[in-house]
Design a protein around this motif. Structure first.
Motif, PDB file in Angstrom:
ATOM      1  N   GLY A 212      10.740   3.440 -10.006  1.00 20.83           N
ATOM      2  CA  GLY A 212       9.659   4.657 -10.236  1.00 20.83           C
ATOM      3  C   GLY A 212       8.028   3.810 -10.183  1.00 20.83           C
ATOM      4  N   ALA A 213       8.157   2.850 -11.142  1.00 21.37           N
ATOM      5  CA  ALA A 213       6.763   2.082 -11.296  1.00 21.37           C
ATOM      6  C   ALA A 213       6.297   1.571 -10.013  1.00 21.37           C
ATOM      7  CB  ALA A 213       6.925   0.834 -12.452  1.00 21.37           C
ATOM      8  N   ILE A 214       7.261   0.959  -9.439  1.00 22.68           N
ATOM      9  CA  ILE A 214       7.031   0.359  -7.947  1.00 22.68           C
ATOM     10  C   ILE A 214       6.432   1.337  -6.890  1.00 22.68           C
ATOM     11  CG2 ILE A 214       8.052  -1.184  -6.085  1.00 22.68           C
ATOM     12  CD1 ILE A 214       9.927  -2.757  -8.225  1.00 22.68           C
ATOM     13  N   LYS A 215       7.046   2.395  -6.971  1.00 22.50           N
ATOM     14  CA  LYS A 215       6.603   3.457  -6.173  1.00 22.50           C
ATOM     15  C   LYS A 215       5.466   3.783  -6.379  1.00 22.50           C
ATOM     16  CE  LYS A 215      11.357   5.470  -4.822  1.00 22.50           C
ATOM     17  NZ  LYS A 215      12.099   6.757  -5.159  1.00 22.50           N
ATOM     18  N   ARG A 216       4.951   4.062  -7.360  1.00 17.36           N
ATOM     19  CA  ARG A 216       3.603   4.364  -7.964  1.00 17.36           C
ATOM     20  C   ARG A 216       2.639   3.599  -7.673  1.00 17.36           C
ATOM     21  NH1 ARG A 216       6.753   6.329 -12.519  1.00 17.36           N
ATOM     22  NH2 ARG A 216       6.337   4.506 -13.615  1.00 17.36           N
ATOM     23  N   ALA A 217       3.136   2.066  -7.920  1.00 10.53           N
ATOM     24  CA  ALA A 217       2.122   0.886  -7.457  1.00 10.53           C
ATOM     25  C   ALA A 217       1.934   0.960  -5.913  1.00 10.53           C
ATOM     26  CB  ALA A 217       2.603  -0.392  -7.868  1.00 10.53           C
ATOM     27  N   TYR A 218       3.036   1.567  -5.181  1.00  8.28           N
ATOM     28  CA  TYR A 218       2.724   1.582  -3.699  1.00  8.28           C
ATOM     29  C   TYR A 218       1.887   2.425  -3.462  1.00  8.28           C
ATOM     30  CZ  TYR A 218       4.154   2.160   1.274  1.00  8.28           C
ATOM     31  OH  TYR A 218       3.993   2.222   2.566  1.00  8.28           O
ATOM     32  N   ARG A 219       1.884   3.792  -3.999  1.00  9.58           N
ATOM     33  CA  ARG A 219       1.249   4.915  -3.558  1.00  9.58           C
ATOM     34  C   ARG A 219      -0.225   4.463  -3.852  1.00  9.58           C
ATOM     35  NH1 ARG A 219       5.694   8.135  -5.434  1.00  9.58           N
ATOM     36  NH2 ARG A 219       4.951   8.290  -7.728  1.00  9.58           N
ATOM     37  N   THR A 220      -0.660   3.669  -5.156  1.00  9.79           N
ATOM     38  CA  THR A 220      -1.909   3.328  -5.433  1.00  9.79           C
ATOM     39  C   THR A 220      -2.506   2.502  -4.316  1.00  9.79           C
ATOM     40  OG1 THR A 220      -1.435   3.542  -7.641  1.00  9.79           O
ATOM     41  CG2 THR A 220      -3.321   2.181  -6.997  1.00  9.79           C
ATOM     42  N   LEU A 221      -1.582   1.571  -3.738  1.00  8.84           N
ATOM     43  CA  LEU A 221      -2.069   0.676  -2.558  1.00  8.84           C
ATOM     44  C   LEU A 221      -2.326   1.328  -1.254  1.00  8.84           C
ATOM     45  CD1 LEU A 221      -3.159  -2.407  -2.447  1.00  8.84           C
ATOM     46  CD2 LEU A 221      -0.274  -2.933  -2.029  1.00  8.84           C
ATOM     47  N   TYR A 222      -1.062   1.876  -0.870  1.00  2.00           N
ATOM     48  CA  TYR A 222      -1.197   2.537   0.413  1.00  2.00           C
ATOM     49  C   TYR A 222      -1.592   3.985   0.616  1.00  2.00           C
ATOM     50  CZ  TYR A 222       0.648  -2.215   1.698  1.00  2.00           C
ATOM     51  OH  TYR A 222       0.687  -3.540   1.714  1.00  2.00           O
ATOM     52  N   VAL A 223      -1.340   4.673  -0.400  1.00  2.00           N
ATOM     53  CA  VAL A 223      -1.443   6.246  -0.015  1.00  2.00           C
ATOM     54  C   VAL A 223      -2.436   6.883  -0.414  1.00  2.00           C
ATOM     55  CG1 VAL A 223      -0.133   8.375  -0.265  1.00  2.00           C
ATOM     56  CG2 VAL A 223       0.980   6.196  -0.101  1.00  2.00           C
ATOM     57  N   ALA A 224      -3.201   6.313  -1.581  1.00  2.00           N
ATOM     58  CA  ALA A 224      -4.124   7.174  -2.196  1.00  2.00           C
ATOM     59  C   ALA A 224      -5.630   7.128  -1.635  1.00  2.00           C
ATOM     60  CB  ALA A 224      -4.512   6.375  -3.644  1.00  2.00           C
ATOM     61  N   GLY A 225      -5.799   6.208  -0.576  1.00  2.00           N
ATOM     62  CA  GLY A 225      -6.899   6.138   0.273  1.00  2.00           C
ATOM     63  C   GLY A 225      -8.040   5.423  -0.428  1.00  2.00           C
ATOM     64  N   SER A 226      -7.635   4.523  -1.652  1.00  2.00           N
ATOM     65  CA  SER A 226      -8.571   3.673  -2.247  1.00  2.00           C
ATOM     66  C   SER A 226      -9.029   2.474  -1.401  1.00  2.00           C
ATOM     67  CB  SER A 226      -8.082   3.320  -3.473  1.00  2.00           C
ATOM     68  OG  SER A 226      -7.658   4.463  -4.483  1.00  2.00           O
ATOM     69  N   SER A 227     -10.160   2.117  -1.586  1.00  2.00           N
ATOM     70  CA  SER A 227     -10.490   0.592  -1.210  1.00  2.00           C
ATOM     71  C   SER A 227      -9.380  -0.361  -1.864  1.00  2.00           C
ATOM     72  CB  SER A 227     -11.957   0.043  -1.406  1.00  2.00           C
ATOM     73  OG  SER A 227     -12.056   0.123  -2.989  1.00  2.00           O
ATOM     74  N   LEU A 228      -9.374  -1.575  -1.285  1.00  2.00           N
ATOM     75  CA  LEU A 228      -8.488  -2.571  -2.014  1.00  2.00           C
ATOM     76  C   LEU A 228      -9.062  -3.088  -3.261  1.00  2.00           C
ATOM     77  CD1 LEU A 228      -6.055  -4.426  -1.960  1.00  2.00           C
ATOM     78  CD2 LEU A 228      -7.593  -6.145  -0.758  1.00  2.00           C
ATOM     79  N   ASP A 229     -10.282  -3.189  -3.604  1.00  2.00           N
ATOM     80  CA  ASP A 229     -10.714  -3.377  -4.875  1.00  2.00           C
ATOM     81  C   ASP A 229     -10.432  -2.485  -5.870  1.00  2.00           C
ATOM     82  OD1 ASP A 229     -11.854  -5.800  -4.359  1.00  2.00           O
ATOM     83  OD2 ASP A 229     -13.748  -5.068  -3.747  1.00  2.00           O
ATOM     84  N   GLU A 230     -10.653  -1.119  -5.428  1.00  2.00           N
ATOM     85  CA  GLU A 230     -10.146   0.050  -6.433  1.00  2.00           C
ATOM     86  C   GLU A 230      -8.607   0.091  -6.531  1.00  2.00           C
ATOM     87  OE1 GLU A 230     -13.775   3.530  -4.745  1.00  2.00           O
ATOM     88  OE2 GLU A 230     -11.718   3.233  -3.781  1.00  2.00           O
ATOM     89  N   ALA A 231      -7.938  -0.276  -5.557  1.00  2.00           N
ATOM     90  CA  ALA A 231      -6.403  -0.225  -5.898  1.00  2.00           C
ATOM     91  C   ALA A 231      -5.901  -1.534  -6.776  1.00  2.00           C
ATOM     92  CB  ALA A 231      -5.757  -0.477  -4.657  1.00  2.00           C
ATOM     93  N   ARG A 232      -6.575  -2.630  -6.680  1.00  2.00           N
ATOM     94  CA  ARG A 232      -6.394  -3.642  -7.638  1.00  2.00           C
ATOM     95  C   ARG A 232      -6.754  -3.243  -9.033  1.00  2.00           C
ATOM     96  NH1 ARG A 232      -8.923  -8.468  -3.889  1.00  2.00           N
ATOM     97  NH2 ARG A 232      -7.101  -9.568  -3.560  1.00  2.00           N
TER      98      ARG A 232
END
Length: 261
Positions: A212-232
């Motif tokens: 579940g934690a890895i899935k949330r991290a994936y969504r943050t990185l690839y689905v949320a539409g954030s820039s890479l700096d925001e995702a980091r």
């Protein structure tokens, strides 16, 4: 070499060192400056060129070409090597090249890997443990592969790319950027992320909380539409409660090539 079983037609150059129980098939060539550990089996019509060190209990099938010169125009015959660990299965027509002086001087393959027919590992690649490379998977030079990575058939990895631990690269996908740990990549022109390798993680004992934690991290990185700096920044907050997210973030921060997004 006294306990080894060498076919009479095999050629073993002076200077090669073979451990106990090594088997070498018909018409196979073992060059000087090759070291082969105990109980490794090498099939017929293979070539093993040095400097190469192969560990124990490996199984190398017929027609494999191991330890050849790097396919690099800058190579001028300097001393570079190939290092293969223990308990690897290397199937028919696999090719693995030695390193280059500009890439650290060595190609390295870990333990307990399966390299299926016609796979290619180019110069200066670093391959971890427990990986599976399906038929015709190809690594260009200087590629780094983490532990428990699966490359499906005909997958191709661009030079200098990194593939994080537990990643899954789908059939025919061409990867030209770094793939974070746990991520699945599917064919779509050049490969694109398509979720996490949840089935593979379950098979390796990851529980629902970790996945579940890895899935949330994936969504943050690839689905949320954030820039890479925001995702980091968001991943940094999540990493405090998940070692897996921390590993993913550390992988991203260590990269020199663009992240596959």
């Amino acid at each position: 070499m006294s306990d080894s079983l060498i076919h009479p037609s095999a050629v073993i150059e002076p200077g090669a060192r073979l451990g106990g129980g090594v088997r070498v098939g018909a018409f196979t060539y073992i060059g000087a400056d090759v070291e082969i550990g105990d109980n490794t089996q090498i099939g017929p019509h293979c070539s093993v060129h040095g400097p190469t060190r192969i560990g124990r209990d490996n199984c190398i099938a017929g027609h494999a070409a191991i330890g050849g010169d790097p396919q690099d125009k800058k190579f001028r015959g300097e001393r570079v090597e190939l290092v293969i660990g223990d308990r690897n299965t290397i199937r028919e027509f696999v090719t693995i090249n030695r390193g280059t002086s500009g890439g650290g001087g060595a190609t390295r393959i870990g333990n307990d890997n399966w390299l299926l027919a016609y796979t290619h590992v180019a110069h200066d690649c670093l391959v971890g443990d427990h990986c599976v490379f399906s038929n015709n998977a190809t690594l260009a030079g200087h590629v780094e592969i983490g532990d428990h990575v699966i490359l499906s058939g005909f997958a191709g990895i661009h030079q200098f790319c990194r593939i994080g631990a537990h990643a899954f690269i789908g059939m025919g996908a061409f990867v030209n950027g770094d793939v974070p740990p746990f991520v699945m990549v599917a064919q779509d022109g050049y490969g694109r992320p398509r979720g996490i390798n949840s089935e593979g993680l379950k098979r390796r004992g990851f529980d629902a909380e970790r996945i579940g934690a890895i899935k949330r991290a994936y969504r943050t990185l690839y689905v949320a539409g954030s820039s890479l700096d925001e995702a980091r920044a968001r991943l940094g907050e999540m990493a405090g409660s998940s070692a897996d997210v921390r590993a993913l973030l550390d992988f991203i921060d260590a990269g020199e090539r663009p992240l596959l997004r």
